[in-house]
Design a protein around this motif. Structure first.
Motif, PDB file in Angstrom:
ATOM      1  N   ASP A 254       0.841  -1.060  -0.103  1.00  0.00           N
ATOM      2  CA  ASP A 254      -0.022   0.073   0.084  1.00  0.00           C
ATOM      3  C   ASP A 254       1.011   1.033   0.047  1.00  0.00           C
ATOM      4  O   ASP A 254       1.676   1.461   0.958  1.00  0.00           O
ATOM      5  CB  ASP A 254      -0.978   0.014   1.237  1.00  0.00           C
ATOM      6  CG  ASP A 254      -1.785   1.078   1.466  1.00  0.00           C
ATOM      7  OD1 ASP A 254      -1.208   2.279   0.967  1.00  0.00           O
ATOM      8  OD2 ASP A 254      -2.995   0.906   1.898  1.00  0.00           O
TER       9      ASP A 254
ATOM     10  N   THR B  82       2.221  -3.158   5.174  1.00  0.00           N
ATOM     11  CA  THR B  82       0.671  -3.637   4.540  1.00  0.00           C
ATOM     12  C   THR B  82       0.984  -3.727   2.970  1.00  0.00           C
ATOM     13  O   THR B  82       1.380  -2.657   2.324  1.00  0.00           O
ATOM     14  CB  THR B  82      -0.190  -2.293   4.967  1.00  0.00           C
ATOM     15  OG1 THR B  82       0.081  -2.090   6.418  1.00  0.00           O
ATOM     16  CG2 THR B  82      -1.447  -2.830   4.548  1.00  0.00           C
TER      17      THR B  82
ATOM     18  N   GLY C 217      -4.239  -4.956   2.023  1.00  0.00           N
ATOM     19  CA  GLY C 217      -4.505  -4.752   3.377  1.00  0.00           C
ATOM     20  C   GLY C 217      -4.066  -5.668   4.346  1.00  0.00           C
ATOM     21  O   GLY C 217      -4.013  -5.447   5.404  1.00  0.00           O
ATOM     22  N   ASN C 218      -3.174  -6.731   3.804  1.00  0.00           N
ATOM     23  CA  ASN C 218      -2.671  -7.725   4.694  1.00  0.00           C
ATOM     24  C   ASN C 218      -1.437  -7.013   5.415  1.00  0.00           C
ATOM     25  O   ASN C 218      -0.717  -6.274   4.843  1.00  0.00           O
ATOM     26  CB  ASN C 218      -2.181  -9.054   3.993  1.00  0.00           C
ATOM     27  CG  ASN C 218      -3.346  -9.947   3.494  1.00  0.00           C
ATOM     28  OD1 ASN C 218      -4.299 -10.045   4.045  1.00  0.00           O
ATOM     29  ND2 ASN C 218      -3.180 -10.180   2.124  1.00  0.00           N
TER      30      ASN C 218
END
Length: 867
Positions: free
Chosen positions: A513, A565, A569-570
């Motif tokens: 991200d 991240t 979103g992990n």
């Protein structure tokens, strides 16, 4: 491809409006209109024609340009006579659309007609800011075949739908036009100049004549669409540039709120922004338009009704809100799809997406990006095909199609593709490979790659596979392989790299991200501060840190990442750490060839593994790896154009296709240790020499190899690598051995299966191990006779005898020894057969030629077998 509203059929025929006429009847080219440029290189001759009169010097280039804004729905006409034999050094370019008055400018863009050149033809070209001109219409070769009198009256027409027509009258009268061809291109929609540019040799400085320039816009602006962009904002798109002055009274919403202002877009002159007094009603709407003029004064009188539906206004997509979900890179053989490369894009959001100005490109290539037209939108959940502008008709039955100029050529083996917002933000990135098919037959062509789960846009090979649709793909509709395929793994920190004393890069296992990754609070470095953090586009697997204090060479420090991240979103749990240090200068022997695969399996690729056996951190940037040929020349390739640092003891496997090598050695390779090379030198299968050079070209390593070094009991050595036995040992053949079968016959990026630690102690001769099993299973496949001598100058002979005293192998003959080292026995006899199970004696004769000192030793070893 533009969409035209049916009401345009009602447009009345309008008289032609000439926007530029130049016959040079006034005897000059400095006014009415004014031409500027290399004025001294042109004159008006007695026939009132523009004629070249520049320096009589080979290679001279002369130009003139005049203002012209015609760009679409226009016709360009001119007369030319080239009184010479055209060639690569004698030709003329007449620019119809040019951004710059300097037609010779390297970054100039637009369209021009070339007369002459090597093909001796009249053709229409597009010129981009970089790269060579490309054909829009390729005229007939040898149409300008005279050596003294090449007449051509040229007429080029561009329709409002961006169709180009090239016609030429070779009599020069304008009465006998011939069609040279048609094309389609919508790359450039605006112009500032028209002009001529000539290139000639010394004898042809007065051989170019021009006359009767005429640019005509024959049509009033046409309507393309109305598009809500906000609650009180409505954009009207025309098919050509409209006048800058716009009246709110020219636009009316039937039964809707009043229009309080109308403003032409500052960048795209085809678009008018309307501001409403109240919110636009949802559902069906009708916009009434009257009295709108183009930039040349052609008026759309009207009224014309333009119907549109307000189901929500289009917004610009964010990261991973516009996806590439299908790729056909190899269109042959045809299975059932059109014989054309294509991509499929998808809108996974609940919003209408505005695609206007979004760019499709291949990073690192010299080609210009494909740009989606200003009118392009994608509805929620909608798919669309993207292909070359000339291929759009092939996909007419698939739904929405965007035929774009500059569609990138898709490499069959793999490529990187990026969708980028007009402002430069990366929206989506993918680096596909033919290994993603997971099907040897389908990867040969005719089948599309499809994304499995659109909710997992960064999944890579795990989220792509070959289509299962009988036609070979599903362009414009949901993928045949669609199913849930959730990414639940957090990203892993793979390594840290010092680019400079104050710049560090962190490499992660998957896309991050980009916003979350740019939070400086997530990173710490021992004894230092971090002043700046940036995720590196376009794939965001790398984060670059700027440090407050300079690092010292080869002094490692610990880097910590509290949380990382990925793009779905992990997030990692515990903090991840990595060691980083500023590199030191390498010398010969610091980095060595540790493993080489020169005879890969079918469909495989060579690799060379390097080992940093020094205590330094060493940067491989600018280094070269080579294959030394029998004549002494070297075929070399760059290892890395960017910084790539090896820590002490670190391995790196160099290959053109890491994905293929990893697939062939799935349990014995380390993906994080691979470095992809665009062009690894080809290493012969029988014998060769691997060389290594630093960034200055200084030689660092030279390793001869031969297929004869492989274990003789192997029936097939294809796909079997040679591994270095001792890291500190020499590059002689005796320090390399076939990789073990128990690990798949190669260990790229991992500890060598045949690695043997250097022995300790002061014993003059010792055997390690004393019992060995030469069966290529990676467990004690050979034995080594290790030695440590009291002085230099010794030579040795070593003969192996069986228990009956019969000679089995002459291992060494009068070989000069270093003060320490080893000799390898692979368990084979002089005949290349495997020695039988039993006890063997190594008879060692040690002598010094100077002084005549001679000694003899015996050591016992056992050849065993596993049961």
């Amino acid at each position: 491809m533009r969409i035209f509203i049916c009401c345009l059929l009602a447009l009345l025929a309008l008289p032609a409006a000439a926007q530029l006429t130049e016959t040079f009847a006034d005897g000059n080219f400095t006014q009415n209109p004014a031409w500027t440029g290399d004025a001294a290189g042109f004159e008006i001759n007695a026939q009132l024609q523009l004629q070249t009169n520049g320096p009589a010097t080979t290679g001279t280039v002369q130009q003139l340009a005049t203002a012209s804004t015609a760009a679409n729905g226009a016709t360009w006409e001119f007369y030319a006579n080239l009184k010479l034999a055209t060639s690569s050094g004698n030709y003329a370019d007449v620019w119809l659309l040019s951004e710059q008055a300097d037609l010779k400018g390297a970054g100039n863009r637009g369209y021009f007609v070339r007369l002459g050149g090597t093909p001796d033809e009249v053709s229409l070209f597009r010129k981009d800011a970089t790269g060579s001109p490309v054909y829009v219409v390729n005229g007939r070769d040898q149409s300008l075949s005279s050596t003294t009198n090449n007449l051509a009256r040229v007429r080029v027409t561009r329709s409002l739908a961006d169709g180009w027509t090239l016609e030429v009258d070779y009599t020069g009268t304008g009465q006998s036009y011939q069609l040279e061809g048609i094309g389609e291109d919508n790359t450039y929609l605006q112009s500032s100049y028209l002009g001529v540019i000539v290139t000639y040799s010394s004898s042809n400085n007065r051989s170019f004549l021009f006359d009767d320039f005429k640019v005509t816009d024959r049509q009033a602006p046409g309507l393309v669409r109305a598009m809500p962009t906000a609650a009180r904002q409505l954009d009207v798109v025309f098919d050509e540039a409209v006048s800058e002055t716009q009246a709110a009274g020219s636009y009316q919403l039937s039964g809707g709120p009043a229009i309080i202002s109308a403003t032409r877009d500052a960048q795209n002159q085809n678009v008018v922004h309307l501001t409403l007094a109240a919110d636009l009603p949802t559902g069906a709407n009708t916009l009434v338009i009257r009295t709108v003029a183009d930039v040349f004064g052609n008026v759309l009188t009207g009224p014309f009704n333009l119907s549109f539906t307000n189901s929500g206004f289009a917004i610009s997509p964010g990261v991973n809100q516009l996806l590439i979900t299908e790729i056909l890179a190899d269109e042959t053989p045809v299975i059932g799809l059109p014989a054309s490369e294509y991509l499929e894009i998808y809108n996974p959001t609940a919003n209408i997406l505005n695609l206007g100005g979004i760019r499709l490109l291949k990073p690192g290539s010299n080609s210009n990006p494909a740009i989606f037209p200003a009118t392009a939108t994608l509805l929620p959940g909608e798919y669309a095909v993207v292909c070359g502008s000339t291929r759009a008709e092939q996909f007419a039955g698939t739904g929405k199609v965007f035929g774009v100029s500059n569609f990138p050529s898709l490499s069959n083996g793999g490529d990187q593709l990026v969708l980028r917002a007009p402002a430069g933000q990366t929206l989506f990135e993918i680096r596909y490979s033919d290994t993603w098919y997971k099907d040897a037959e389908k990867k040969e062509g005719g089948w599309a790659l499809e994304m499995i789960d659109t909710a997992n846009p960064c999944g890579g090979i795990e989220n792509w596979t070959a289509s299962t649709d009988p036609s070979g793909g599903t362009p414009g509709r949901a993928n045949a392989v669609r199913t849930a395929n959730t990414d639940s793994r957090p990203p892993a920190l793979q390594r840290a790299l010092a680019l400079s004393a104050t710049s560090v890069r962190l490499y992660f296992s998957e896309k991050l991200d980009s916003v979350a990754a740019s939070n400086s609070a997530l990173y710490t470095i021992a004894g230092n501060t971090i002043t700046r953090v940036a995720a590196v586009s376009p794939d965001f697997r790398v984060v670059e840190l700027t440090l407050g204090t300079a690092l010292q060479p080869s002094q490692p420090v610990t880097m910590s990442v509290q949380r990382a991240t990925d793009c779905v979103g992990n997030a990692t749990g515990a903090a991840a750490t990595a060691t980083v240090a500023l590199p030191s200068v390498a010398v010969s022997g610091d980095v060595v060839v540790n493993e080489i695969l020169f005879n890969p399996r079918t469909g495989g690729y060579d690799f060379v593994e390097l080992l940093n056996r020094s205590a330094k951190y060493i940067n491989l940037q600018g280094w070269q790896i080579g294959n030394e040929k029998p004549d002494g020349s070297v075929d070399a390739a760059s290892i890395s154009s960017e910084a790539y640092v090896l820590a002490p003891g670190q391995l790196v496997a160099l290959t053109e296709r890491p994905d293929v090598v990893q697939a062939q050695y799935p349990t014995s390779s380390e993906p994080a240790a691979f470095l992809e090379l665009a062009d690894l030198p080809t290493f012969p299968d029988d014998a060769g020499i691997v060389t290594l050079y630093d960034r200055t070209g200084a030689p660092l390593e030279r390793v001869p190899y031969s297929a004869k070094q492989h274990l003789a009991i192997l029936d097939d050595v294809n796909g079997v690598s040679l591994e270095r036995i001792r890291a500190a040992g020499s590059n002689e053949a005796g320090n390399f051995h076939s990789a073990a079968g128990s690990v798949g016959y190669a260990t790229p990026g991992r500890r060598n299966s045949q690695l043997q630690e250097d022995p300790t102690g002061t014993k003059l001769f010792s055997l390690e191990p004393e019992v060995f099993t030469p069966d290529a299973d990676g467990q004690q496949d050979f034995t080594t006779l290790n030695y440590t001598l009291d002085q230099t100058g010794y030579a040795a002979s070593v003969t192996i005898y069986d228990a009956q005293g019969r000679p089995v192998r002459k291992l060494v003959r009068n070989q000069t020894l270093a003060t320490s080292g080893f000799v390898q026995w692979d368990g084979l006899t002089d005949q290349g057969r495997k020695a039988g199970v039993g006890v063997y004696v190594l008879h060692i004769e040690l002598f010094r030629p100077i002084g005549g000192d001679k000694r003899e030793y015996k050591r016992t070893v056992v050849v065993g077998a596993r049961f």
